[in-house]
Write a protein that holds these residues in place. Sequence first.
Motif, PDB file in Angstrom:
ATOM      1  N   VAL A  78       0.876  -1.167   0.000  1.00 49.84           N
ATOM      2  CA  VAL A  78       0.000   0.000   0.000  1.00 49.84           C
ATOM      3  C   VAL A  78       0.914   1.218   0.000  1.00 49.84           C
ATOM      4  O   VAL A  78       1.704   1.408   0.919  1.00 49.84           O
ATOM      5  N   LYS A  79       0.825   2.001  -1.062  1.00 50.73           N
ATOM      6  CA  LYS A  79       1.718   3.138  -1.228  1.00 50.73           C
ATOM      7  C   LYS A  79       1.508   4.136  -0.082  1.00 50.73           C
ATOM      8  O   LYS A  79       0.376   4.500   0.236  1.00 50.73           O
ATOM      9  N   LYS A  80       2.618   4.580   0.485  1.00 49.39           N
ATOM     10  CA  LYS A  80       2.506   5.502   1.612  1.00 49.39           C
ATOM     11  C   LYS A  80       2.158   6.903   1.163  1.00 49.39           C
ATOM     12  O   LYS A  80       2.527   7.337   0.079  1.00 49.39           O
ATOM     13  N   ASP A  81       1.443   7.603   2.025  1.00 52.31           N
ATOM     14  CA  ASP A  81       1.008   8.957   1.718  1.00 52.31           C
ATOM     15  C   ASP A  81       0.889   9.702   3.050  1.00 52.31           C
ATOM     16  O   ASP A  81       0.690   9.086   4.093  1.00 52.31           O
ATOM     17  N   GLY A  82       0.995  11.023   3.022  1.00 55.24           N
ATOM     18  CA  GLY A  82       0.826  11.806   4.239  1.00 55.24           C
ATOM     19  C   GLY A  82       2.038  11.713   5.152  1.00 55.24           C
ATOM     20  O   GLY A  82       3.129  11.342   4.728  1.00 55.24           O
ATOM     21  N   VAL A  83       1.831  12.030   6.432  1.00 58.70           N
ATOM     22  CA  VAL A  83       2.963  12.128   7.359  1.00 58.70           C
ATOM     23  C   VAL A  83       3.329  10.789   7.996  1.00 58.70           C
ATOM     24  O   VAL A  83       4.321  10.688   8.723  1.00 58.70           O
ATOM     25  N   GLY A  84       2.539   9.748   7.736  1.00 58.10           N
ATOM     26  CA  GLY A  84       2.866   8.433   8.275  1.00 58.10           C
ATOM     27  C   GLY A  84       1.745   7.461   7.960  1.00 58.10           C
ATOM     28  O   GLY A  84       0.593   7.872   7.782  1.00 58.10           O
ATOM     29  N   GLN A  85       2.107   6.180   7.872  1.00 54.02           N
ATOM     30  CA  GLN A  85       1.100   5.164   7.552  1.00 54.02           C
ATOM     31  C   GLN A  85       0.811   4.280   8.767  1.00 54.02           C
ATOM     32  O   GLN A  85       1.716   3.679   9.333  1.00 54.02           O
ATOM     33  N   PHE A 127      -4.974  15.759  10.963  1.00 60.06           N
ATOM     34  CA  PHE A 127      -4.376  16.134  12.241  1.00 60.06           C
ATOM     35  C   PHE A 127      -3.810  17.548  12.090  1.00 60.06           C
ATOM     36  O   PHE A 127      -2.771  17.750  11.473  1.00 60.06           O
ATOM     37  N   LYS A 128      -4.517  18.523  12.580  1.00 63.32           N
ATOM     38  CA  LYS A 128      -4.119  19.932  12.505  1.00 63.32           C
ATOM     39  C   LYS A 128      -3.735  20.350  11.080  1.00 63.32           C
ATOM     40  O   LYS A 128      -2.805  21.134  10.882  1.00 63.32           O
ATOM     41  N   PRO A 292     -13.580  11.712  17.094  1.00 60.42           N
ATOM     42  CA  PRO A 292     -12.597  11.656  16.005  1.00 60.42           C
ATOM     43  C   PRO A 292     -11.372  12.551  16.228  1.00 60.42           C
ATOM     44  O   PRO A 292     -10.249  12.155  15.897  1.00 60.42           O
ATOM     45  N   GLN A 293     -11.606  13.740  16.820  1.00 59.01           N
ATOM     46  CA  GLN A 293     -10.493  14.656  17.068  1.00 59.01           C
ATOM     47  C   GLN A 293      -9.454  14.040  18.014  1.00 59.01           C
ATOM     48  O   GLN A 293      -8.256  14.035  17.751  1.00 59.01           O
ATOM     49  N   GLU A 294      -9.986  13.507  19.119  1.00 59.60           N
ATOM     50  CA  GLU A 294      -9.097  12.891  20.108  1.00 59.60           C
ATOM     51  C   GLU A 294      -8.378  11.676  19.507  1.00 59.60           C
ATOM     52  O   GLU A 294      -7.194  11.437  19.763  1.00 59.60           O
ATOM     53  N   MET A 295      -9.099  10.920  18.662  1.00 56.78           N
ATOM     54  CA  MET A 295      -8.484   9.763  18.011  1.00 56.78           C
ATOM     55  C   MET A 295      -7.350  10.208  17.092  1.00 56.78           C
ATOM     56  O   MET A 295      -6.295   9.593  17.046  1.00 56.78           O
ATOM     57  N   ALA A 296      -7.578  11.312  16.369  1.00 58.50           N
ATOM     58  CA  ALA A 296      -6.538  11.819  15.471  1.00 58.50           C
ATOM     59  C   ALA A 296      -5.278  12.169  16.271  1.00 58.50           C
ATOM     60  O   ALA A 296      -4.153  11.857  15.861  1.00 58.50           O
ATOM     61  N   ASP A 297      -5.474  12.801  17.439  1.00 57.85           N
ATOM     62  CA  ASP A 297      -4.322  13.141  18.297  1.00 57.85           C
ATOM     63  C   ASP A 297      -3.575  11.876  18.697  1.00 57.85           C
ATOM     64  O   ASP A 297      -2.341  11.834  18.689  1.00 57.85           O
TER      65      ASP A 297
END
Length: 377
Positions: A78-85, A127-128, A292-297
């Motif tokens: 699965v090709k990585k994307d964003g700041v981390g997978q 995430f922010k 969802p916000q807390e989960m993202a953190d």
Amino acid sequence: MTTNVSIEFANAQAKYDQARTPTEKLAALEEMKSHAPQHKGGEALKGEINSKIAKLKLELEKDKKQAAKRGGGPTLSVKKDGVGQLVLVGLPNVGKSTFFNAVTGLSTPVGDWEFTTSKPEIGMVDFKGAKIQLVDLPPIVEGSSEGKVNGKEILSVVRNADAIIIMVNVSTQDEDWRIISTELKNSGILLNRKKPNIKITATTFPGISITGKEFLKIPMEQFVNFLKTMGMHNAQVILQENTTLDTVTEALDETLVYKRTMIVYNKGRPTKRVDAGESAMHIAWDVNNPRPQEMADKLFEVLDKVYVYTKKPGQEAAKLPLVVPKGATVLDVATQVHKDIVQNLKYAKIWGSAKFEGQRVAKDYIVQNGDVIEFNW
Ligand SMILES: Nc1nc2c(ncn2[C@@H]2O[C@H](COP(=O)(O)OP(=O)(O)O)[C@@H](O)[C@H]2O)c(=O)[nH]1
Ligand SMILES: [Mg+2]
């Protein structure tokens, strides 16, 4: 083998019987050899062990040639994307896809059928303003590491991820954890721990020299024999933590990968934690209160990274954070921004973690979450 043996020998033999890789077997044989009885029958036993060692050495050579892919077999990527997978791992029906949908805002199929998710689903979690990639995977089952229900493909995705989210059902959490951690371990994926710190470098001087002997928790001869069996005849070894045959075996095993993990407890209120290692994160989740916000953190925290904001002198800080590995310095951040800054950087000012706002810091200052960094160059 023989009946008249010591407890130590029997223990080593048990390790041999449970060993999965040739290296582990070799370590156990070396241990058996050093605990072999001294009486007459012991000699025959040692001979038997020695011939097993010789055979395994040949096997090991063959293994090395087949390149380091543990388990081998089919893989998926699965090709990585964003700041981390991050990947979502769990038994069937535990609620992975429900969680995935809640934090990504997508709507992949959810259902009571055990294999609702049949291929990886990819989503992004905000995430922010930075994006974390979350991959919802088909379930892990007992036997996945042997290829059951596409287990090899699924586990190959897990192996390649930056960190792992393991979801367990509160009412069966210990059993869930036992199955998942075993399947991951069988695929060479170890959780919430670091590779044993043993440095072995080849030298041109004959023999094996050891620095940090006080850390050696097994007889020196056993240790040296094992290294020689593994083909290391001229080497400098530096020990910095307690070392046994198990730890050296692990340190030498290049097929192992190490991942940070968060355990998510679903379908009930957890009253205790699963034994996932000291650095594991734990969180309870409920579809009726998805947060969802807390989960993202939390998802960001598992990645073990740091977010900062850069700014130019006299201007506002950037709106979107820049994400760097934990422990990154001002210079590391500059490297991600522009090479001109790196070459000409005089100093930086920091708002956030510094003693006072706008403090001048050196290039090797370690940045913290939320810092605003102004480069002066
Ligand atoms: N009671 C309860 N049921 C849930 C929760 N999360 C998911 N479910 C249900 O569990 C079933 C399986 O969910 P799904 O997300 O498809 O699980 P997956 O197989 O792990 O992806 C579905 O019927 C969901 O509605 C939860 O937090 N509480
Ligand atoms: Mg699913």
